[in-house]
Design a protein around this motif. Structure first.
Motif, PDB file in Angstrom:
ATOM      1  N   TYR A  76       0.720  -1.075  -0.110  1.00 58.08           N
ATOM      2  CA  TYR A  76       0.100   0.142   0.046  1.00 58.08           C
ATOM      3  C   TYR A  76       0.972   1.199  -0.115  1.00 58.08           C
ATOM      4  O   TYR A  76       2.063   1.239   0.025  1.00 58.08           O
ATOM      5  N   SER A  85      -5.613 -10.572   4.986  1.00 54.84           N
ATOM      6  CA  SER A  85      -6.807  -9.921   3.979  1.00 54.84           C
ATOM      7  C   SER A  85      -6.230  -9.556   2.580  1.00 54.84           C
ATOM      8  O   SER A  85      -6.785  -9.889   1.791  1.00 54.84           O
ATOM      9  N   LYS A  98      -7.254 -11.064  -0.948  1.00 51.17           N
ATOM     10  CA  LYS A  98      -7.886 -10.345  -1.989  1.00 51.17           C
ATOM     11  C   LYS A  98      -7.034 -10.595  -3.323  1.00 51.17           C
ATOM     12  O   LYS A  98      -7.461 -10.338  -4.436  1.00 51.17           O
ATOM     13  N   GLN A 114     -15.262 -11.694   5.991  1.00 53.04           N
ATOM     14  CA  GLN A 114     -15.475 -11.617   7.396  1.00 53.04           C
ATOM     15  C   GLN A 114     -17.000 -10.849   7.675  1.00 53.04           C
ATOM     16  O   GLN A 114     -17.391 -11.379   9.014  1.00 53.04           O
ATOM     17  N   LYS A 115     -17.249 -10.014   7.101  1.00 53.93           N
ATOM     18  CA  LYS A 115     -18.471  -9.089   7.457  1.00 53.93           C
ATOM     19  C   LYS A 115     -19.674 -10.007   7.001  1.00 53.93           C
ATOM     20  O   LYS A 115     -20.948  -9.291   7.324  1.00 53.93           O
ATOM     21  N   ASP A 158     -12.800 -15.775   5.246  1.00 51.60           N
ATOM     22  CA  ASP A 158     -12.199 -14.886   6.037  1.00 51.60           C
ATOM     23  C   ASP A 158     -12.507 -14.898   7.505  1.00 51.60           C
ATOM     24  O   ASP A 158     -13.816 -14.551   7.721  1.00 51.60           O
TER      25      ASP A 158
HETATM   26  P1  ADP Z   1      -9.288  -7.642   8.401  1.00 53.01           P
HETATM   27  O1  ADP Z   1      -9.481  -7.737   9.810  1.00 53.01           O
HETATM   28  O2  ADP Z   1      -9.887  -8.511   7.626  1.00 53.01           O
HETATM   29  O3  ADP Z   1      -7.876  -7.087   7.748  1.00 53.01           O
HETATM   30  P2  ADP Z   1      -9.935  -4.618   8.739  1.00 53.01           P
HETATM   31  O4  ADP Z   1     -11.117  -4.591   9.472  1.00 53.01           O
HETATM   32  O5  ADP Z   1      -8.570  -4.721   9.103  1.00 53.01           O
HETATM   33  O6  ADP Z   1      -9.881  -6.453   8.208  1.00 53.01           O
HETATM   34  O7  ADP Z   1      -9.759  -4.118   7.301  1.00 53.01           O
HETATM   35  C1  ADP Z   1     -10.933  -3.498   6.650  1.00 53.01           C
HETATM   36  C2  ADP Z   1     -10.724  -2.731   5.474  1.00 53.01           C
HETATM   37  O8  ADP Z   1      -9.815  -1.703   5.750  1.00 53.01           O
HETATM   38  C3  ADP Z   1      -9.890  -3.850   4.487  1.00 53.01           C
HETATM   39  O9  ADP Z   1     -10.421  -3.592   3.101  1.00 53.01           O
HETATM   40  C4  ADP Z   1      -8.492  -3.381   4.554  1.00 53.01           C
HETATM   41  O10 ADP Z   1      -7.758  -3.407   3.222  1.00 53.01           O
HETATM   42  C5  ADP Z   1      -8.750  -1.820   4.868  1.00 53.01           C
HETATM   43  N1  ADP Z   1      -7.433  -1.471   5.687  1.00 53.01           N
HETATM   44  C6  ADP Z   1      -7.053  -2.028   6.810  1.00 53.01           C
HETATM   45  N2  ADP Z   1      -5.875  -1.396   7.221  1.00 53.01           N
HETATM   46  C7  ADP Z   1      -5.778  -0.370   6.687  1.00 53.01           C
HETATM   47  C8  ADP Z   1      -4.987   0.779   6.671  1.00 53.01           C
HETATM   48  N3  ADP Z   1      -4.008   0.986   7.558  1.00 53.01           N
HETATM   49  N4  ADP Z   1      -5.317   1.872   6.004  1.00 53.01           N
HETATM   50  C9  ADP Z   1      -6.226   1.890   5.090  1.00 53.01           C
HETATM   51  N5  ADP Z   1      -7.107   0.849   5.012  1.00 53.01           N
HETATM   52  C10 ADP Z   1      -6.913  -0.415   5.820  1.00 53.01           C
END
Ligand code: ADP
Ligand code: ADP
Length: 228
Positions: free
Chosen positions: A13, A43, A47, A81-82, A164
């Motif tokens: 990212y 995650s 993806k 997950q959701k 997930d």
């Molecule tokens: P998971 O526990 O499955 O990783 P999260 O709740 O952490 O799910 O993340 C939900 C969404 O937010 C995902 O699409 C993920 O890509 C995005 N995400 C996670 N971390 C960050 C971050 N640091 N900045 C921006 N988006 C994020």
């Protein structure tokens, strides 16, 4: 060829290197758990497997086809997950939710194809939820809802099912029965399963392979066969 072949995949990212040269394979018949703490890239890896994002480096083959060319999305089922935070204000029955897994593929039905009811029933049977078909989804427990969402992913007959964090929202005393159900899907119905979880305690000998995204996870007497 492996069903999924991830070769030296990295993903960044803007600020974060989420995956750093990961290689792993998923073979037909596997029941694979990908373990890692929060933030370890689980995650992101899912993806990439689903073709939602492309790796910054490395390559992904699905069923022997480079993921850039891969068109058979219905071969890969996904339960996010959701899923089980499904809007409980929406008064859908269990069978309507499961039939939605076919509608997604074929466009919305105004009339269900003849064999849909039977396909829905088979998918519900596979997750032990056949007797709940006329119940409202909102009145089921978290674990029951999770099974219904698995049936929804199964109804289009994928070859691989990706889950997930499937045990989030399931009561501790029901987790083992949930894994037993997944093991039966894997063995009796030939569904290849890939799940990600941060919860090493839920991993049992039901699982055939484990891959770790972080070295800090330790196994206690679990006969793991590492894929990566
Ligand atoms: P998971 O526990 O499955 O990783 P999260 O709740 O952490 O799910 O993340 C939900 C969404 O937010 C995902 O699409 C993920 O890509 C995005 N995400 C996670 N971390 C960050 C971050 N640091 N900045 C921006 N988006 C994020
Ligand atoms: P996990 O699912 O294991 O919690 P993720 O794949 O969600 O891990 O995240 C891996 C890393 O990438 C984390 O540091 C997370 O903050 C970061 N990340 C995830 N999604 C995004 C995003 N959309 N934008 C920026 N950073 C992200």
């Amino acid at each position: 060829a492996p069903l999924i072949n991830i070769k030296e995949v990295s993903y960044e990212y803007e600020q974060t290197k989420a995956l750093d040269h990961i290689s792993m394979t998923v073979e037909a018949g596997d029941f694979l758990a990908i373990l890692g703490p929060n933030g370890s890239g689980k995650s992101t890896l899912l993806k990439i497997m689903l073709g939602l994002i492309r790796p910054s480096e490395g390559s992904v083959e699905l069923f022997g086809i480079d993921s850039k060319q891969f068109k058979h999305r219905e071969w890969i089922g996904y339960v996010s997950q959701k899923s089980n935070s499904f809007n409980s204000a929406f008064p859908a029955t269990v069978q309507e939710v499961v039939a939605g897994g076919l509608a997604k593929k074929a466009g919305l039905f105004h009339k269900l194809p003849k064999n849909t009811a039977q396909q829905v029933e088979e998918a519900l049977d596979a997750v032990g939820m056949k007797s709940f078909k006329n119940r409202s989804i909102s009145e089921l427990s978290g674990g029951q809802q999770q099974r219904v969402f698995i049936a929804r992913a199964l109804v289009s007959k994928p070859k691989v099912l990706i889950l997930d964090e499937p045990t989030v929202g399931i009561d501790v005393q029901n987790v083992q029965a949930f894994y037993d159900m997944l093991a039966a899907l894997n063995r009796e119905r030939n569904i290849t399963l890939v799940l990600v979880t941060h919860d090493v305690d839920t991993v049992t000998d039901r699982i055939s392979h484990v891959a770790c995204l972080n070295q800090t996870i330790h196994f206690h007497g679990f006969k793991d066969q590492l894929h990566m």
